[in-house]
Design a protein around this motif. Structure first.
Motif, PDB file in Angstrom:
ATOM      1  N   LYS A  15     -30.769  -0.310 -40.528  1.00  0.00           N
ATOM      2  CA  LYS A  15     -29.845   0.353 -39.438  1.00  0.00           C
ATOM      3  C   LYS A  15     -28.677   1.457 -40.084  1.00  0.00           C
ATOM      4  N   GLU A  16     -28.251   0.857 -41.343  1.00  0.00           N
ATOM      5  CA  GLU A  16     -27.604   1.750 -41.952  1.00  0.00           C
ATOM      6  C   GLU A  16     -28.123   2.882 -42.336  1.00  0.00           C
ATOM      7  N   GLY A  17     -29.291   2.688 -42.657  1.00  0.00           N
ATOM      8  CA  GLY A  17     -30.214   3.723 -43.507  1.00  0.00           C
ATOM      9  C   GLY A  17     -30.347   4.803 -42.211  1.00  0.00           C
ATOM     10  N   LYS A  27     -29.670  15.425 -36.990  1.00  0.00           N
ATOM     11  CA  LYS A  27     -30.317  15.153 -35.927  1.00  0.00           C
ATOM     12  C   LYS A  27     -30.987  13.863 -35.653  1.00  0.00           C
ATOM     13  N   LYS A  28     -31.506  13.395 -34.518  1.00  0.00           N
ATOM     14  CA  LYS A  28     -31.959  12.185 -34.273  1.00  0.00           C
ATOM     15  C   LYS A  28     -33.310  12.278 -34.740  1.00  0.00           C
ATOM     16  N   ALA A  29     -33.682  11.095 -34.938  1.00  0.00           N
ATOM     17  CA  ALA A  29     -35.085  10.453 -35.526  1.00  0.00           C
ATOM     18  C   ALA A  29     -36.255  11.141 -34.746  1.00  0.00           C
ATOM     19  N   GLY A  36     -37.810  -1.448 -38.886  1.00  0.00           N
ATOM     20  CA  GLY A  36     -37.842  -1.230 -40.206  1.00  0.00           C
ATOM     21  C   GLY A  36     -38.328   0.322 -40.850  1.00  0.00           C
ATOM     22  N   PHE A  37     -38.575   1.146 -39.970  1.00  0.00           N
ATOM     23  CA  PHE A  37     -39.283   2.642 -40.275  1.00  0.00           C
ATOM     24  C   PHE A  37     -38.833   3.558 -39.432  1.00  0.00           C
ATOM     25  N   VAL A  38     -38.041   4.548 -39.886  1.00  0.00           N
ATOM     26  CA  VAL A  38     -37.675   5.716 -39.141  1.00  0.00           C
ATOM     27  C   VAL A  38     -38.407   7.186 -39.839  1.00  0.00           C
ATOM     28  N   GLU A  39     -38.809   8.117 -38.945  1.00  0.00           N
ATOM     29  CA  GLU A  39     -39.165   9.243 -39.403  1.00  0.00           C
ATOM     30  C   GLU A  39     -38.711  10.468 -38.709  1.00  0.00           C
ATOM     31  N   TRP A  40     -38.270  11.410 -39.661  1.00  0.00           N
ATOM     32  CA  TRP A  40     -37.902  12.936 -39.190  1.00  0.00           C
ATOM     33  C   TRP A  40     -39.022  13.961 -39.454  1.00  0.00           C
ATOM     34  N   GLU A  41     -39.157  14.766 -38.534  1.00  0.00           N
ATOM     35  CA  GLU A  41     -40.043  15.912 -38.777  1.00  0.00           C
ATOM     36  C   GLU A  41     -38.904  17.147 -39.447  1.00  0.00           C
ATOM     37  N   LEU A  42     -39.043  17.499 -40.579  1.00  0.00           N
ATOM     38  CA  LEU A  42     -37.921  18.465 -41.137  1.00  0.00           C
ATOM     39  C   LEU A  42     -38.216  19.740 -40.702  1.00  0.00           C
ATOM     40  N   ILE A  43     -39.427  20.180 -40.863  1.00  0.00           N
ATOM     41  CA  ILE A  43     -39.913  21.220 -40.596  1.00  0.00           C
ATOM     42  C   ILE A  43     -41.542  20.944 -39.886  1.00  0.00           C
ATOM     43  N   PRO A  44     -42.175  21.881 -39.022  1.00  0.00           N
ATOM     44  CA  PRO A  44     -43.375  21.673 -38.851  1.00  0.00           C
ATOM     45  C   PRO A  44     -44.353  21.119 -39.951  1.00  0.00           C
ATOM     46  N   ALA A  51     -37.607   3.959 -45.071  1.00  0.00           N
ATOM     47  CA  ALA A  51     -38.223   2.611 -44.792  1.00  0.00           C
ATOM     48  C   ALA A  51     -37.527   1.424 -45.368  1.00  0.00           C
ATOM     49  N   GLU A  52     -37.348   0.268 -44.672  1.00  0.00           N
ATOM     50  CA  GLU A  52     -36.640  -0.716 -45.427  1.00  0.00           C
ATOM     51  C   GLU A  52     -37.492  -1.380 -46.305  1.00  0.00           C
ATOM     52  N   GLY A  53     -36.955  -1.921 -47.426  1.00  0.00           N
ATOM     53  CA  GLY A  53     -37.829  -2.544 -48.208  1.00  0.00           C
ATOM     54  C   GLY A  53     -37.007  -2.342 -49.764  1.00  0.00           C
TER      55      GLY A  53
END
Length: 132
Positions: A15-17, A27-29, A36-44, A51-53
């Motif tokens: 959550k903090e990450g 920008k939003k994810a 436990g896992f979130v991704e962003w597409e930075l450029i195409p 990842a939490e771990g």
């Protein structure tokens, strides 16, 4: 043939990450496939995974290209309390750069092209248009 890339950083609290990286990237994810896992597409085709771990001993730095490193540094100092973010240069290197760490010890940074024409050509090549 390589056509995409991902890189991953670990955080002890997702959550903090998630919130911290959302502010960093401004920008939003783009994708949250599971807890436990979130991704962003930075450029195409270029993805940053958070990842939490278990934290890794030393990674990176993952440096992101920006058009105004001074502005971004001041934004991160204000919005994320980044304490140490020096900007460096060398005569033979066509960019200036700076490195900082997130609250979990991951090494991150930004770089900015000195030649703004080259910068615009890179943006156009990578993104397909000039957005800056």
């Amino acid at each position: 043939m390589i056509f995409e890339m991902t890189t991953q950083v670990r955080v002890s609290n997702i959550k903090e990450g998630h919130k911290w990286y959302e502010t960093l990237l401004n920008k939003k994810a783009d994708f949250i496939p599971h807890d436990g896992f979130v991704e962003w597409e930075l450029i195409p085709g270029c993805w940053l995974q958070v990842a939490e771990g278990n934290l890794t001993a030393r990674n990176g730095p993952l440096r992101l290209g920006v058009t105004n490193i001074e502005f971004e540094r001041e934004r991160l100092i204000k919005e994320l309390n980044i304490g140490s973010f020096e900007i460096h240069s060398r005569p033979e290197v066509p960019v200036i750069w700076g490195t900082f760490t997130d609250p979990w010890g991951n090494h991150l940074g930004f770089f900015e092209y000195l030649d703004k024409n080259e910068e615009q050509e890179r943006v156009k090549t990578i993104i397909g248009k000039i957005e800056v």
